[in-house]
Design an enzyme around this catalytic site. Structure first.
Site, PDB file in Angstrom:
ATOM      1  CB  CYS A 108      38.129  -3.382  79.538  1.00 37.84           C
ATOM      2  SG  CYS A 108      37.700  -3.639  77.841  1.00 37.84           S
ATOM      3  CB  CYS A 115      35.169 -11.603  68.007  1.00 39.25           C
ATOM      4  SG  CYS A 115      33.637 -10.674  67.727  1.00 39.25           S
ATOM      5  CB  CYS A 122      38.601  -5.569  65.751  1.00 38.90           C
ATOM      6  SG  CYS A 122      38.646  -6.254  67.417  1.00 38.90           S
ATOM      7  CB  CYS A 344      40.117  -0.055  72.134  1.00 38.37           C
ATOM      8  SG  CYS A 344      39.586   0.996  73.422  1.00 38.37           S
TER       9      CYS A 344
HETATM   10  N1  SAH Z   1      32.102  -6.503  70.083  1.00 41.91           N
HETATM   11  C1  SAH Z   1      31.768  -5.401  70.929  1.00 41.91           C
HETATM   12  C2  SAH Z   1      32.687  -5.336  72.116  1.00 41.91           C
HETATM   13  C3  SAH Z   1      34.123  -4.946  71.758  1.00 41.91           C
HETATM   14  S1  SAH Z   1      34.361  -3.385  72.394  1.00 41.91           S
HETATM   15  C4  SAH Z   1      31.729  -4.132  70.138  1.00 41.91           C
HETATM   16  O1  SAH Z   1      32.059  -4.174  68.952  1.00 41.91           O
HETATM   17  O2  SAH Z   1      31.304  -3.103  70.651  1.00 41.91           O
HETATM   18  C5  SAH Z   1      35.876  -2.903  71.803  1.00 41.91           C
HETATM   19  C6  SAH Z   1      35.806  -1.537  71.136  1.00 41.91           C
HETATM   20  O3  SAH Z   1      37.095  -1.232  70.587  1.00 41.91           O
HETATM   21  C7  SAH Z   1      34.839  -1.544  69.964  1.00 41.91           C
HETATM   22  O4  SAH Z   1      34.238  -0.307  69.799  1.00 41.91           O
HETATM   23  C8  SAH Z   1      35.769  -1.842  68.836  1.00 41.91           C
HETATM   24  O5  SAH Z   1      35.236  -1.532  67.607  1.00 41.91           O
HETATM   25  C9  SAH Z   1      36.973  -0.999  69.200  1.00 41.91           C
HETATM   26  N2  SAH Z   1      38.192  -1.415  68.519  1.00 41.91           N
HETATM   27  C10 SAH Z   1      38.465  -2.614  67.991  1.00 41.91           C
HETATM   28  N3  SAH Z   1      39.681  -2.613  67.445  1.00 41.91           N
HETATM   29  C11 SAH Z   1      40.202  -1.392  67.627  1.00 41.91           C
HETATM   30  C12 SAH Z   1      41.459  -0.793  67.317  1.00 41.91           C
HETATM   31  N4  SAH Z   1      42.414  -1.475  66.699  1.00 41.91           N
HETATM   32  N5  SAH Z   1      41.651   0.467  67.689  1.00 41.91           N
HETATM   33  C13 SAH Z   1      40.708   1.162  68.358  1.00 41.91           C
HETATM   34  N6  SAH Z   1      39.518   0.643  68.687  1.00 41.91           N
HETATM   35  C14 SAH Z   1      39.270  -0.625  68.329  1.00 41.91           C
END
Ligand code: SAH
Length: 377
Positions: A108, A115, A122, A344
């Site tokens: 990853c 961001c 997030c 994530c």
């Molecule tokens: N900006 C891109 C890449 C980040 S991917 C995107 O939004 O797709 C990271 C993934 O984890 C995204 O789907 C994001 O929404 C998710 N994510 C972010 N914070 C999270 C959290 N606290 N718990 C679970 N998933 C989360």
């Protein structure tokens, strides 16, 4: 020490490298040799490149460099998940995570320091935005992960079988550099991953999805998180600019260009009482009928002061079953690496936030090496 007058060859695509060698009066085939040394042998210096003449190596030593990000710390979770805190130029840090599963290893990778999209759930978004990573800093994360297992031979290269641009940042807001780095991931003379095993994940920057389809054919994941605009506007604010209707249309256009059997991965971070109710499942099932996709539910990973909770297992199960019954392939992402804050949404690295939106959240490196937190404030 870094010497900015030198040309950094680390993040260059084959075409850029061939141009560089032409420019310095050398044969373009040198590009292939050097590419292999950098990405297949893991060379750190030109002196290691033994099939290149001594005079060219000397020339490269004076004019070029192989400058990548540096590892600040590496942690391995009980489930085998590894996380690297990586310092990039300027002192900020990003995080890279390797998730081994059977004979697969999914890396990853981060695309930005912080961001700008400010998704409400997030932790990366809560830190604000600092800057885009260079192609060298993005591909450097792949090199670091593989090299941490030893020499970069074919056996060790197999520790990374898949790459997902799902680390810190919004990859489509750093378009050119992310595309260059993904090209290197798929390049036979570099990492040689198939286009099916390189996935870009986006919160839904619609014009950039179209642009992406013109220049590459990687797999696409979309962070949807809500089945209607009213809710999505709150969770993923970029939705106000590019609402769900436009996003679904862009996904369909992207798939048309791919012209194969791949589908979009829809990510759905699930939060208790927010987007996990039966009515959400019903709405989502209806919506997802309109794009070939598979659904990946990500149970919310908590972080301090997030204001959200992970739903109970039963609620997730019920939601999943509703989707299954509607004929939508659905998986629930198993939480990995959370005791090392590698799950994530738990990636924070260390951001020197130019917007000063919030102070640093969970500065992972602070405990590890206090000196590393002295960035440019
Ligand atoms: N900006 C891109 C890449 C980040 S991917 C995107 O939004 O797709 C990271 C993934 O984890 C995204 O789907 C994001 O929404 C998710 N994510 C972010 N914070 C999270 C959290 N606290 N718990 C679970 N998933 C989360």
């Amino acid at each position: 020490m870094t010497d900015t007058s030198k040309t950094n060859l680390l993040g260059m695509t084959p075409v850029q490298l061939a141009d560089y060698f032409k420019e310095i009066g050398e044969k373009p085939f040198r590009a292939t040799q050097v590419l292999k040394w950098i990405h297949q042998q893991g060379a750190e210096s030109f002196d290691e490149m033994t099939n290149i003449s001594k005079s060219l190596r000397e020339k490269l030593n004076t004019q070029a460099e192989l400058r990548g990000p540096e590892v600040v710390s590496q942690d391995t979770s009980r489930d085998g998940t590894r996380k690297w805190v990586i310092r990039v130029d300027g002192g900020s840090c990003v995080e890279t995570v390797l998730i081994p599963e059977g004979d697969r290893g999914t890396l990853c990778v981060s695309s930005q320091v912080g961001c700008s999209l400010n998704c409400s759930f997030c932790s990366t978004g809560k830190q604000g935005f600092n800057r885009n990573l260079s192609a060298a800093e993005i591909i450097g994360q792949v090199r670091i992960a593989i090299k941490s297992f030893g020499p970069m031979d074919p056996a060790n290269k197999r520790v990374v079988t898949n790459v997902v641009m799902m680390g810190m940042g919004e990859p489509l807001m750093n378009f050119e550099r992310v595309v260059s780095a993904m090209n290197l991931m798929m390049e036979d003379n570099a990492y040689g991953l198939s286009k099916r095993r390189v996935t870009l994940s986006t919160a839904g920057v619609v014009p950039a999805i179209d642009k992406l389809g013109e220049v590459t054919d990687v797999s696409l994941a979309v962070s949807l998180h809500a089945p209607n605009d009213e809710l999505r506007d709150i969770l993923v604010p970029v939705n106000k600019k590019y609402p769900i209707e436009e996003l679904i249309a862009a996904c369909n256009r992207y798939l048309e260009k791919l012209n194969d059997k791949r589908v979009i991965t829809i990510e759905y971070t699930m939060m208790e009482g927010v987007n996990d109710l039966p009515e959400h499942a019903k709405q989502l099932a209806k919506l997802l009928k309109r794009v070939p996709c598979k659904l990946n539910i990500i149970p919310f990973n908590p972080f301090p002061n997030s204001g959200y909770k992970r739903p109970k297992a039963a609620a997730i199960e019920l939601f999943k079953n509703t989707m299954h019954k509607a004929g939508i392939r659905t998986t629930v992402r198993r939480t990995r690496g959370d005791e090392i804050d590698a799950a994530c949404g738990q990636l924070v690295g260390m951001v020197d936030d130019r917007t000063k939106r919030t102070s640093q959240l969970i500065p992972v490196v602070q405990q590890a090496t206090p000196a590393d937190t002295q960035s440019r404030h």
